[in-house]
Every structure is written in C-alpha cells, then in structure tokens.
Scaffold this motif. Structure first.
Motif, PDB file in Angstrom:
ATOM      1  N   GLY A 187       0.795  -1.228   0.000  1.00 34.37           N
ATOM      2  CA  GLY A 187       0.000   0.000   0.000  1.00 34.37           C
ATOM      3  C   GLY A 187       0.818   1.264   0.000  1.00 34.37           C
ATOM      4  O   GLY A 187       0.276   2.360   0.088  1.00 34.37           O
ATOM      5  N   GLN A 188       2.138   1.111  -0.117  1.00 36.58           N
ATOM      6  CA  GLN A 188       2.952   2.319  -0.054  1.00 36.58           C
ATOM      7  C   GLN A 188       3.008   3.033  -1.393  1.00 36.58           C
ATOM      8  O   GLN A 188       3.322   4.205  -1.463  1.00 36.58           O
ATOM      9  CB  GLN A 188       4.375   1.983   0.374  1.00 36.58           C
ATOM     10  CG  GLN A 188       4.513   1.781   1.855  1.00 36.58           C
ATOM     11  CD  GLN A 188       5.798   1.069   2.196  1.00 36.58           C
ATOM     12  OE1 GLN A 188       6.495   0.592   1.308  1.00 36.58           O
ATOM     13  NE2 GLN A 188       6.107   0.989   3.472  1.00 36.58           N
ATOM     14  N   HIS A 258       0.129  11.461  -0.407  1.00 42.59           N
ATOM     15  CA  HIS A 258      -0.603  12.212   0.592  1.00 42.59           C
ATOM     16  C   HIS A 258       0.206  13.371   1.166  1.00 42.59           C
ATOM     17  O   HIS A 258      -0.332  14.346   1.667  1.00 42.59           O
ATOM     18  CB  HIS A 258      -1.010  11.260   1.720  1.00 42.59           C
ATOM     19  CG  HIS A 258      -2.073  11.795   2.605  1.00 42.59           C
ATOM     20  ND1 HIS A 258      -3.419  11.611   2.360  1.00 42.59           N
ATOM     21  CD2 HIS A 258      -2.016  12.509   3.731  1.00 42.59           C
ATOM     22  CE1 HIS A 258      -4.122  12.187   3.315  1.00 42.59           C
ATOM     23  NE2 HIS A 258      -3.297  12.739   4.162  1.00 42.59           N
ATOM     24  N   TYR A 273       9.788   8.793  -4.482  1.00 47.28           N
ATOM     25  CA  TYR A 273       8.704   8.037  -5.103  1.00 47.28           C
ATOM     26  C   TYR A 273       9.081   7.331  -6.392  1.00 47.28           C
ATOM     27  O   TYR A 273       8.967   6.123  -6.494  1.00 47.28           O
ATOM     28  CB  TYR A 273       7.490   8.957  -5.329  1.00 47.28           C
ATOM     29  CG  TYR A 273       6.807   9.304  -4.032  1.00 47.28           C
ATOM     30  CD1 TYR A 273       6.989  10.534  -3.423  1.00 47.28           C
ATOM     31  CD2 TYR A 273       6.009   8.362  -3.397  1.00 47.28           C
ATOM     32  CE1 TYR A 273       6.390  10.818  -2.213  1.00 47.28           C
ATOM     33  CE2 TYR A 273       5.410   8.639  -2.175  1.00 47.28           C
ATOM     34  CZ  TYR A 273       5.605   9.866  -1.596  1.00 47.28           C
ATOM     35  OH  TYR A 273       5.017  10.146  -0.401  1.00 47.28           O
ATOM     36  N   LYS A 278       7.824   3.742  -6.076  1.00 47.18           N
ATOM     37  CA  LYS A 278       6.581   3.921  -5.346  1.00 47.18           C
ATOM     38  C   LYS A 278       5.627   4.857  -6.090  1.00 47.18           C
ATOM     39  O   LYS A 278       4.611   5.290  -5.539  1.00 47.18           O
ATOM     40  CB  LYS A 278       6.867   4.516  -3.957  1.00 47.18           C
ATOM     41  CG  LYS A 278       7.701   3.609  -3.077  1.00 47.18           C
ATOM     42  CD  LYS A 278       6.839   2.592  -2.352  1.00 47.18           C
ATOM     43  CE  LYS A 278       7.632   1.706  -1.438  1.00 47.18           C
ATOM     44  NZ  LYS A 278       8.311   0.609  -2.085  1.00 47.18           N
TER      45      LYS A 278
END
Lengths: 519, 280, 310
Positions: A187-188, A258, A273, A278
């Motif tokens: 979920g990352q 987020h 990211y 990610k």
C-alpha cells in the motif's frame, strides 16, 4: 605569570589592528583585465581547468569565480548585490526591478550593438522580453534553456503488466493509477507523484492541460486565458474547477502522494517516489532519458516512456504556456570593466563559446561538430577530466541556463526565430541514450504556448502580488486535499478568498497593460 | 534495585531507542548501496554494505584541507573564546566592581539588537578580514547565553576558594586560571563543548565571507558536495549515486567527532554525584 | 578594619579601577570584541524605520518612522502568525523546561555507569540532525496512510491522526517533536550543574537518613535552582525567535492557520519581493518583546532572591 598573561592580552588585542593595517593594494599590473563572475555550484578548479584557461586565452582576461553551494545560491546572490561586492558579473539573479531601483546593476544598452553583440542585442530587444525593459533600457540578459525537456513519465513496464494501453482520457488515467496502486500489497505505492507548496503550479500541468487550462511552469499568478482580447485568470475558470475536482478524487483514493503539500523539492520527491518504485507517473523536469537510465540501474526491469497528450472527455487539450526563464545575468555597478564583462557574456553565447563551454576544448575533448550539433568526443580524455558528466559543469548558467546547445542569433532576424531553430549539442556516443533532441520535441508537446504578459511586472503592487500568490497556492492545495464531499465548499471558499485579496484588481492591471501595449 | 530503578531504566532505555532511530537510520543509509537504499523504506536493518558514499565525499584531496581548516577554527576559536568568555564571566561575577552593571547591560543589549547582516559584512570587509580564516570565527566569537551561564556558575562558587589565594598575594589572573577554572571543570567542559560544536558545524560565516574555495571548512565543503548531488539540473547529468546516501554519509562525518569527544567530557559530570551515592 | 572598608567603598572611580586593575583588564578583550563586532554595525537597526534602499544606504534612505510596524500590526496574516508563534514557542518553553530537568535528574539517578553514559550520549543525538533531514524522516514515519507510527497507533487502538496536515494536531506535533529532539542536549547543562553540587551534602543527608527522594528535593533541586532560573529567563528572552527551521520544513499550506509563524510568514512574502525594511521591522518587534520579557522576568527573579541575570 602576571607578565605572560598581560602580554597575551595585548597580543590578542593587536591582532585586529594588524589586519586593518595589512592588505594594501597590489601594484597595478599591465595585461589581462580581471573579470570576476559569480556562479553557483562551481565544482571545477578554475586555476587548472582546461576550458577556463582556454576562455582566458581567447578573451584575454583573467577569470575569477565566486561561488556558493546551490542550496545557498539565492542568499549569496542577494548578499553580493546588496553589499556591492567586487564582482563584475552575477548569474542566476531574479527580481530585476528591485536591483535596478537599488542601483546595483547597470544598463546594458550603451555597450551592445547589433553587429558586435548579436545575441545580447537580439534577446534584450525581442518582443518576448520587451516588458522587462525599465525606463526603456535593458538591465539583464535572460537565461533561456534550449528547449523544454519535460513531460509526464510513466512506468511502461507497469502498464504492460496491467495489460493497459497508455491512457487516452481521464478515466483511463484513473484506471491506470489505480492499477499501479493495487499492484503493491504494502500500500505504499501511490499513482502519480505530486509536488506541493509553490511548486504545485508545475506539478499540476499534466492534469490542467488535459482539462484545457493554460497553466504554466512558473507563476500561476500571471496565467490568464486570453480570448478575443479579454483576460480571465485561470483560477476562476470552470475548467480549472473540473481539473482540481479530478485531482481531489485521485487524492482521496491515495493515487496522489498524501504528503504533497509539504513536498517542495523536486529531487527529494523523485528520490522518494519514482526512484524507489513507489510512483508510476510523474511530471519530470529533467532530461528524462538520464533519469530513466538511472532508474534502470536500480531496477533493471523498469521501462520509462512519455505520456502522449490527450484530453479529458468533453475538453480540449491545451499546452502549458510561457517561456521557461526567470533568471538573468547582470553586470554590477561596481564593475570596473563593464565593456569587457559584456564582451565575455556575448562570447559565452557565440558558437565558438558554446562549443567550448558545453563540449570542451577543440582538439583536446572533441574533434568535429556536425551541422546538427553532433560532435565526436575524445572519450578517454573527457572521462579523465570530467568523469561521467555529460557536459562541462560551467555550462550551467554561464551562458544559457540548462542549455546544451547553441541559439544562432546571428543567422535570424529575431530572437524568437533563432530560438526556434536552436541546435542541441549531443556527443556522438550518446546520440541515442541521452536523446536530447527527442526529449525537447516530446516536451514541446506539453509546454510552450506563448504568454504575452509573462514578463510584465508591477513592482508597486508587491503586496497584492504576494497575497494573490498565497491565495492561489493555499486554495489549490486545499481543493486537492479536500475531504470527501467537501470539494464544493472548498472551491467556493477559494473563490471568495481570491475576491477578497483582490484578484479582480490584479487581472485589471494586466488587462490594462494588454489593451495598451499588445492588442 | 528498587521499583523506581526498574521504571527509570525501562523508561530511559525506551526513550533512548527512539532518539537513536534518526541517526541509526542515517547511518544505515550511509552504508547502503543504491539498490538497497531504494528498495528499503525504513532503513532499520542494513541490507547491504558499501563505503561508496563516504568515498564520494573524500574523492577530492580538498576534503583533507577542509578538515584541517575545520579543526583549526574549532580548536582556535574555542580556545580564544573560552579565554575571553571566562575572563569576562569572572569580571561580571564580582558584584563589588562599580562598572559591572553598566558593562553587563552593554552585553545584554546586544542579545536583542543587532544591525543585521549588511553592516557586519561591510565591517568585516573594511577590516580586511574577508576571505581569511579569522572571518570564520571572529565575527561570531562570543555568545551572550554562554557568557551568562558561566557568570552564574562563578557567582555560585564559594568565595573561600579565592580567599586563601588572595591572602597569599595572588592577583586575579592567577586566581582565575590557576584556582577558579580548575575547580569549575563541569561548566568549563560544557561551555567548551557548546562552543566547539558551534564552530565545527557553522557554515554561514563561510558563505558570507569566503571567496577562496581553499579556505572552506568541512561543514561548508560537505554542503557543496550534497548540493551538487541533489540539484535538479546537475543531478540529471552527473552520476553520483543516490543523493540521500551521500547526504547521510556527510552527516555521519560531521557528527562523529562530537560523539567521540563527548565521553571524555562525561567523566567530569559523574564525579559530583558518584561519591555520594555509592553507599546504597 | 572598619576604616579600611570605608576607604574602599568611597574610592573615586580612578582609584577604584586601579585597585581592581587586573579584573578590569580581564573584561577588555570581550568588551573590545563587543564594540567592534556588535556595536559598530548596530546602526543597521535603523533599517526598520526607513524605506531602506541599497542605493542610498543607511544614511540616505528616507525615514518613515513606524510605517512598517503599522503595516505589520494591521496585517491579518502577520497577526495570525504572531499568535501562532506565541502558542508554539511558549508550549516548547514549558514542556522543554520541565523535560530537560526531569531527564537530567532521571539520568543522574542511574547507577550503572556504562548504561548511564550511553543513554546520555544517545539522547542528544537528534540535536545534530537538522530539521531538513528530520522533516523527511517524520514525513515518512507519520504519514497518514503509510507511516509506521500511524500503523502503530492504529494497532494499539488510538486511531489515526494526520499530524502534519491537520490543524488540530499540528501545533502539538511541533512542540512535542521539538522537545523530543532537543531534550537530550538541553539536559547537559543541568547534568553539569548537578555535578557541581558538593558531594558532602549528599553524604551528610544520607547519614541523617534521607532517602533518594528527599535528597532530590532538598539538595539536588536547590543546587541547580540558579541554573534553572537563569536558563529559563534566557530562553524567555529568545522565545519568539524559535521554530523557524522546524516549521519551515514541516509545514504546508494546509496548516498555515495554526502553524504559520512570524518568520515563515515574512519569508514567504520576502522570497518574491524582498523588502528589507519590513523584515527588519518584524525582527525588531520580536527583539523588543523578547527584551521586555527578559527584563520583567529578571526583576521578578531578583525579588525572589535566588538568582538572576543581573
């Protein structure tokens, strides 16, 4: 003990006296003039660097450099210009009206002629940069990058794994991002990497463009939609609302990172990211082929491709507008040799100068240049001198910013034409790897519509400007991060706030200018 | 071991674990290969080992020079300022000096009002201190905060220590350096530590006053290295490896000396209490 | 003897200085430094009262009196920032003050030398990690969806908190995280003060039958009382200047309402249009209030009689 301590004391107090006395002027020398240039992030040794030595020979100057780490660049520039330091040329300056009114910089017009200084003359008199003139004179040389090497990158290998084609509308985009997120059980992973704070202006370009909003890389507060001579600020447009609403939907489903509101550094963001795998998409502002290469080293299975422009259903794709320049080179009023300094600046833009600054010394680092800008590099010597760097480190901002090529100002009537025909330099060995030319062409699909009021400034209205910028950044952040069901209210609040800080007055200023000077 | 002791040890050990995490995290990152760095999210258990980030910082001979510069200004700066500060604190602790309060107020005013960067810069320029090593510690030599702490310590010390020496005819210099300071080891080492850390970490003076890169202290040099590793335009065309690993190694390099020196200072803290508590 | 004393007290100034000449000599280097590096440049404070222009310099820029102060004090953004600065920093002062003393005392109570020294060293480590780095670490740890701490809190049943983006929690987060980071380093001065207490006092108390707690109350605390008071007053004087690095690296437009402090507010506006005078005026306001706080606190301390700065 007594005497010893007394002497020690006297000695300590004499130290400053010695320094005030010491340091006289060295005897005046005949010979090359000294030109001191400020440029951030200098990592070469000017005493021994072959390119610097060659420059000094060709220009008959003694070049000295003052530098600071990039993270302190702006502070150092402010310091140099504020305290009247012994620097002739300062690069990476912005806010030219301020320095001009402070008397820190000189007007360039009396030193430049169209024949003798084709580049500087053309760029300072071009229609794009005419608004920069103060009291009818040119005070700074804009530093324009060669082209636009950005776009939205996407993990092609992830798309392949999901069996999806590149998205053609906003729903397909949503599906792709959702797919990316679900691929990671931890979920990352998020879908689209986002930058926040004041950088929100450029991060949102891909989404804004597909909803037909003429956004821009630089300042949102000078972004107007101009139709039939009427200026509408993009923040009040319905299309903008639709785009922000879409982004809000992405945010609430975790498809935008987020923490974007406090992410204000692109390198940090990318490191966190994209490089860690990610995020599957992101607006990248560097030559993405180099980044893709780096990503491939980290994750050999990765494939990066560029998103092709598309539109959201019912909307028409619109490129982001403006020219990517907001920094300038200036000559300080403390300079003792302004004519020579300007001669140097012109040389840095000439064909010979560009080849030297980008590719190195002829005969040592390269042997031949083709008309398209591809050159044969002496790889062994280059590696020895500069390791893995693609271009010479001085190239950045000493001359054109981010420019790995040449703008042929001598061959065209206007600067804009010359710029459109700019020649990127690429070493033959990297012709396909760092496909700079391809990058620029691809990037131009997303960015580059002209913005006629981009460089129009109103220094008397600084407070209004600050308030408008703040309102836009805060409003957009809140809209994107609005809790489910709160979007409409947040948008209304944003509109009210824009009214309250005076966006109408701000738009009127530009409308006025447009009516008087451009129509 | 009482119940309180158990509680105390547990609480402090847990707390220490939380404070250990950031630096441990950074240490792990500093020895990570690129691959390991990017694939790990929390960096608690080292998944790889490489000294490449450290070597990147040391790849130029300039770093040795920068290290020497930093050592010089830390040692010299601390020595000079401790001498000046302790003399001043001693003076300020003597209430029978008529001009003391006036001088004190002069000091305190500067805690709140200063002319800002531009006048200071011009002053340093006029003193011809620009681009010298002295500009790295002279302009910020004294801290009023530390001065007041020291002065307070001297005020608290019993006068009896000085009296016997005074009767023997010693002057104030002898009293301060031979008698008072040796008895004031805790405060001496503490303030020296504070000053030393300040000088070791400071890079702002270098930014302001130095144009000669040969004079860069280590803190500023590392800042330059990190900056060039993470700047957007540069990072794209220069292959330095993951910037975070380089940044992490720079932090470790900067913090390591302090961690190594601290135990020598700690010794002087424990003395006071240990004597009174061994009879548990 | 009495005659001698009277002589000393009524010395004319010259004689007084000559009598204590070594001491007056001692203050000279510090005084020289002060005058050169702090007082010579002090004309710069006038910037806050001018429309400062580099061209005209300090002596040529037009004098505008309190114009910048009036602008600042009537600007709602600055006022909000002012309140936030107070709330956050006073919170830090209160929590920090108590925590550093508590930590020093607790560490001091440890007997095992190795553990004691290690704990001391480890707890001050975060002080050396700058907020730029720490913010990055916190962003990962406390992220709403993906952060480890968020998961932990969920697992133990406390629920989810958006520390960094929710106006309800941001200030508390700033205060607590700052104290956590600095408490180790801040306790060093108290450990030094405790080390200075005469060990014979503890021996005597032990002989009299006083346990650890009574020793703490009647020997340790009074022994470090003067340090506590001095540190507190000094901190009070600088309290409005704190928090810039931390807030700048942690905040975002979502928490401007509660997290925007004076310095971040001014910096945001400055970065686009540098107005040196306004920056100077804001700094002047902070300094003035800080000085007032220090003077008032010091007067109270003097009245109490324990210790004071002057």
């Amino acid at each position: 003990m007594k005497k010893a301590s007394l002497f020690m004391l006297l000695g300590m107090m004499l130290l400053p006296v010695l320094f005030v006395w010491g340091g006289g002027q060295p005897p005046a020398e005949e010979g090359p003039v000294t030109i001191t240039i400020y440029r951030g992030g200098i990592t070469i040794d000017p005493e021994t660097d072959p390119v610097v030595l060659e420059l000094e020979k060709r220009l008959n100057v003694d070049l000295k450099f003052v530098t600071a780490p990039w993270s302190e660049n702006r502070q150092k520039v402010n310091l140099i210009l504020s305290t009247g330091d012994d620097v002739d040329i300062v690069t990476t300056v912005d806010n030219i009206p301020k320095w001009q009114s402070e008397g820190a910089i000189i007007a360039l017009d009396e030193y430049i002629g169209e024949g003798s200084h084709p580049y500087i003359y053309k760029i300072t008199n071009s229609t794009t940069f005419t608004p920069l003139k103060i009291e009818g004179k040119a005070w700074a040389i804009p530093q324009v990058p060669l082209g636009v090497a950005w776009g939205t990158m996407v993990r092609q290998d992830w798309l392949d794994e999901l069996g999806m084609d590149p998205p053609q509308d906003e729903e397909q985009l949503y599906k792709a991002l959702k797919g990316f997120k679900e691929m990671d059980p931890s979920g990352q992973t998020t879908g689209f990497q986002f930058e926040g704070d004041r950088q929100i202006r450029r991060t949102t370009i891909p989404i804004m463009s597909i909803f037909g909003v003429p956004s821009s890389f630089w300042d949102q507060h000078v972004n107007f939609d101009i139709r039939g001579g009427k200026l509408t600020h993009i923040c009040t447009m319905d299309k903008t609302k639709a785009a922000l609403k879409y982004m809000n939907r992405l945010y609430n489903e975790g498809l935008i990172n987020h923490d974007f509101p406090s992410m204000n550094s692109f390198p940090q963001l990318t490191e966190k990211y994209i490089m860690t795998g990610k995020a599957g998409m992101g607006w990248v502002i560097n030559p993405f082929t180099s980044q893709a290469a780096r990503l491939k080293e980290i994750d050999p299975g990765s494939e990066v491709s560029l998103l092709q422009p598309f539109s959201a259903k019912g909307y028409e794709f619109r490129r982001a507008q403006g020219m990517m320049v907001q920094i300038y080179a200036v000559v300080t009023s403390k300079s003792k040799n302004p004519a020579k300094a300007i001669e140097c600046l012109e040389y840095f833009q000439s064909l010979a100068g560009r080849r030297l600054l980008v590719a190195g010394v002829e005969g040592v680092h390269w042997s031949s240049f083709s008309a398209e800008g591809i050159f044969e590099r002496n790889e062994a010597r280059w590696e020895q001198d500069y390791g893995k760097q693609l271009y010479h480190p001085l190239n950045f901002y000493l001359g054109q910013g981010n420019c790995e090529g040449y703008v042929p100002a001598k061959d065209y009537a206007t600067f804009e034409e010359a710029y459109a025909n700019a020649v990127p330099f690429v070493p033959a060995s990297k012709k396909d790897e760092a496909n700079v030319r391809l990058e620029y062409k691809e990037g131009a699909k997303w960015f580059g519509d002209p913005n006629p009021v981009q460089f129009v400034l109103f220094p008397e209205h600084n407070d209004l400007e600050n308030a408008v910028i703040d309102a836009i950044v805060i409003g957009w952040t809140k809209c994107i991060a609005a809790k489910p069901g709160e979007f409409e209210n947040t948008w209304e609040d944003h509109q009210a706030e824009l009214k309250r800080v005076g966006l109408d007055r701000w738009t009127a200023l530009y409308q006025d200018y447009y009516d008087k000077n451009i129509k | 071991m009482t119940a309180f002791d158990v509680f105390n040890y547990t609480l402090l050990i847990l707390f220490a674990l939380t404070t250990l995490y950031p630096l441990w995290n950074i240490l792990v990152i500093s020895i990570s290969t690129d691959q390991a760095y990017y694939s790990d999210w929390y960096h608690i258990v080292p998944k790889s080992f490489t000294l490449r980030p450290y070597l990147h910082n040391f790849k130029e001979i300039r770093v040795v020079r920068a290290l020497l510069v930093s050592i010089f200004i830390t040692v010299t700066g601390t020595a000079v300022t401790m001498t000046v500060t302790s003399m001043a604190a001693f003076f300020l602790s003597k209430s029978y000096l008529r001009l003391r309060n006036l001088v004190f107020i002069l000091f305190i005013i500067t805690m709140f009002f200063d002319g800002g960067l531009i006048p200071l810069y011009i002053l340093v320029q006029k003193l011809h201190l620009r681009n010298t090593l002295f500009s790295l510690f002279l302009p910020t030599l004294m801290s009023m905060y530390f001065l007041i702490l020291m002065k307070n310590y001297f005020t608290e010390m019993p006068v009896s220590i000085e009296e016997s020496a005074r009767i023997d005819g010693a002057n104030d210099f002898v009293i301060l350096f031979r008698i008072v300071l040796p008895s004031a080891k805790p405060i001496l080492f503490t303030i020296s530590l504070f000053y030393a850390v300040q000088f070791w970490n400071d890079w702002f003076n270098a930014l302001l006053y130095l144009t000669d890169r040969k004079l860069y202290p280590l803190s500023f040099y590392l800042r330059e290295v990190i900056s060039s590793a993470i700047t957007e335009e540069v990072a794209a065309v220069v292959d330095v490896g993951a910037p975070a690993t380089i940044q992490a190694s720079a932090i470790i390099i900067t913090v390591l000396p302090i961690i190594l020196v601290y135990p020598f200072i700690q010794k002087h803290f424990v003395k006071g209490i240990l004597l009174g508590s061994t009879k548990e | 003897m009495p005659n001698q004393l009277r002589e000393i007290r009524h010395d004319p100034l010259g004689k007084h200085i000559r009598r204590y000449r070594y001491l007056y000599l001692m203050i000279l280097p510090a005084l020289a430094w002060l005058i050169i590096f702090r007082y010579l440049p002090i004309y710069g404070v006038t910037m806050a009262f001018q429309n400062f222009s580099l061209n005209k310099g300090f002596f040529g820029s037009p004098f505008v009196g309190l114009k910048h102060f009036q602008w600042l004090l009537s600007d709602p953004g600055f006022k909000r920032a002012f309140i936030n600065t107070w709330l956050i920093n006073v919170g830090k002062l209160a929590l920090g003050f108590t925590s550093t003393i508590a930590l020093a005392i607790l560490i001091n109570e440890m007997r095992h030398i190795l553990v004691k020294r290690s704990i001391q060293t480890i707890t001050y480590m975060p002080h050396f990690v700058s907020w730029v780095i720490m913010a990055g670490i916190f962003n990962s740890l406390f992220a709403y969806e993906t952060g480890a701490v968020s998961h932990l809190l969920e697992v133990i049943g406390l629920g989810k908190f958006d520390f960094l983006q929710d106006n309800r929690y941001f200030r508390v987060f700033v205060v607590v995280s700052h104290v956590w980071k600095e408490v180790g380093w801040g306790s060093i001065i108290y450990l030094a003060a405790i080390a200075a207490i005469n060990p014979e006092l503890y021996e005597a108390a032990w002989v009299d039958g006083a346990g650890r707690f009574r020793q703490l109350l009647y020997i340790t605390l009074p022994g470090i009382a003067s340090t506590m008071i001095i540190v507190f007053i000094l901190n009070l004087g600088s309290v409005l200047n704190w928090s810039f690095d931390q807030v700048y690296n942690l905040y975002s437009p979502l928490v401007y309402e509660t997290g925007d402090i004076m310095q971040t507010y001014i910096i945001r506006n400055l970065s686009h249009n540098p107005n040196f005078s306004r920056l100077a005026a804001a700094g002047f306001i902070r300094s003035f209030i800080g000085m007032t706080l220090l003077v008032v606190a010091n007067s109270l301390a003097r009245r109490w009689g324990r210790a004071s700065i002057y």
